[in-house]
Design an enzyme around this catalytic site. Structure first.
Site, PDB file in Angstrom:
ATOM      1  N   HIS A  16      11.111  68.051  -9.868  1.00  0.00           N
ATOM      2  CA  HIS A  16      11.609  67.386 -11.074  1.00  0.00           C
ATOM      3  C   HIS A  16      13.018  66.813 -10.888  1.00  0.00           C
ATOM      4  CE1 HIS A  16      10.890  66.186 -15.064  1.00  0.00           C
ATOM      5  NE2 HIS A  16      10.398  67.305 -15.546  1.00  0.00           N
ATOM      6  N   ASP A  73      -6.080  53.864 -13.269  1.00  0.00           N
ATOM      7  CA  ASP A  73      -7.356  53.609 -12.597  1.00  0.00           C
ATOM      8  C   ASP A  73      -7.117  53.444 -11.095  1.00  0.00           C
ATOM      9  OD1 ASP A  73      -9.830  52.807 -11.708  1.00  0.00           O
ATOM     10  OD2 ASP A  73     -10.062  51.172 -13.160  1.00  0.00           O
TER      11      ASP A  73
END
Length: 398
Positions: free
Chosen positions: A105, A325
């Site tokens: 992070h 996608d």
């Protein structure tokens, strides 16, 4: 194809292939050593349709989810001198697949991770593509402290009285995370409206949801005499000065903090909690707030959040990971695999956009709690929602 696309994306996001080091001034730097990221392949003798048969469908907590990312070590990996990205692609028996990954992070926030995965997906969709549609930008020099540093806002999230200087190389043991149970709650748009009915129809959905979760968690875990804090990340990319460059994928979030006595929080109406959240939001509207955070850290050293009584709710509803996608259509689930990640086990809850198995739109709340507290937490959330339904019926009767 995904492995090749990942390699192409790393050409542009080359710091991700490096390692974090501690510099002489105790600040973190990226060593662009090119040591690379972890990529694993897996096969599972299970079909996606079988995952749909699990109660609630394919959403956290997933059965045997730890098998889908074997290098995810529950936060026990050191922040420095370790791979910044671990990824695993598991092929399913039906031809579908699970793509799981974990980012350090310190190198990116959720929006930055989204930009990176979008770049990987673009190289998958078009293997002849030469560059991602959105070029990444390092831009960390924009986030230097001012000279001289000036703390212009209170920063209760880093309360010095109850927080010591934070060593980024120290983390909780694996057992601390594993001792907590994982659960998730689906809130439909009707549920969210019920919460907002108790406040105002114009109340932001996040304020109502976070207020509900904060109160339910406080009732479940905390004594009336304690002090509780709610933190929630706000992206400053488009609201603070100086502006960050387009394509910036590093951390750009600040954490406004709402504080309340536990007894007052749970005994007051939901409006009380939502108003505290609204006021905390307003405190970061100023263009200088992010600069004040940077100056605070410069003057006080890197500190962890106050861990005692602190609850973090991360709003990820606008980050549509499920729609990314890779060439085989949209996913059936996209978002965090579990809650409770971060420095302190169980502190962080994520809220993501989600459509349940019946096709109902809403949000999914990922929560990590002691196993003996799960039922009570679910009950408290449902009571909060039902109060709004009762209120709506009463108004209609009048």
């Amino acid at each position: 194809m995904i492995k090749q696309a990942l390699a192409k994306a790393l050409v542009y996001y080359y710091p991700v292939a490096g390692r974090l080091r501690c510099a002489a001034n105790s600040k973190l730097v990226v060593d662009c050593c090119g040591e690379g990221v972890v990529f694993r392949e897996g096969d599972a003798n299970i079909k996606l349709a079988q995952l749909h048969q699990v109660e609630g469908g394919p959403k956290p907590p997933f059965p045997q989810w730890e098998c889908f990312l074997v290098d995810d070590l529950w936060g026990s990996v050191l922040i420095t001198d370790s791979p910044l990205l671990r990824m695993q692609v598991t092929r399913l028996a039906c031809g579908g697949f699970v793509l799981a990954y974990t980012f350090n992070h310190c190198i990116c926030d959720a929006y930055g991770a989204y930009l990176f995965m979008k770049a990987v997906s673009e190289f998958c969709l078009n293997p002849t593509r030469t560059a991602p549609s959105s070029l990444p930008s390092w831009g960390r020099e924009t986030l230097n402290p001012r000279s001289p540093p000036t703390i212009s806002y209170p920063h209760h999230e880093y309360d010095i009285a109850s927080s010591t200087n934070h060593d980024p190389t120290i983390s909780h043991a694996e057992s601390d995370f594993k001792s907590l149970a994982q659960t998730s709650l689906f809130l439909s748009q009707a549920d969210i409206s019920s919460l907002k009915n108790q406040i105002s129809p114009r109340c932001p959905s996040f304020d109502a949801i976070a207020g509900c979760l904060w109160r339910a968690r406080t009732r479940t875990l905390m004594s009336p005499q304690s002090t509780t804090r709610l933190l929630f990340p706000i992206d400053t990319r488009f609201r603070s000065k100086p502006s960050l460059p387009n394509g910036y994928y590093g951390c750009a979030v600040v954490f406004p903090c709402a504080i309340a006595k536990a007894a007052e929080l749970v005994n007051s109406p939901l409006y009380y909690a939502s108003n505290l959240i609204s006021q905390a939001k307003k405190s970061v509207v100023g263009e200088e707030y992010r600069a004040s955070v940077l100056d605070f850290i410069e003057m006080n050293g890197r500190r962890g959040f106050c861990s005692e009584g602190t609850f973090v709710v991360s709003d990820m509803t606008r980050l549509r990971f499920v729609d990314v996608d890779f060439g085989w259509g949209k996913g059936v689930y996209g978002g965090p695999a579990r809650a409770g990640t971060g420095v302190v086990p169980g502190m962080v809850t994520s809220v993501i956009g989600h459509k349940n198995e019946e096709g109902v739109e809403g949000v999914l709340v990922l929560v990590s709690l002691p196993v003996e507290s799960l039922d009570k937490f679910h009950e408290e959330v449902r009571k909060e929602i039902d109060r709004g339904i009762s209120s709506a019926i009463h108004i209609s009767a009048l």
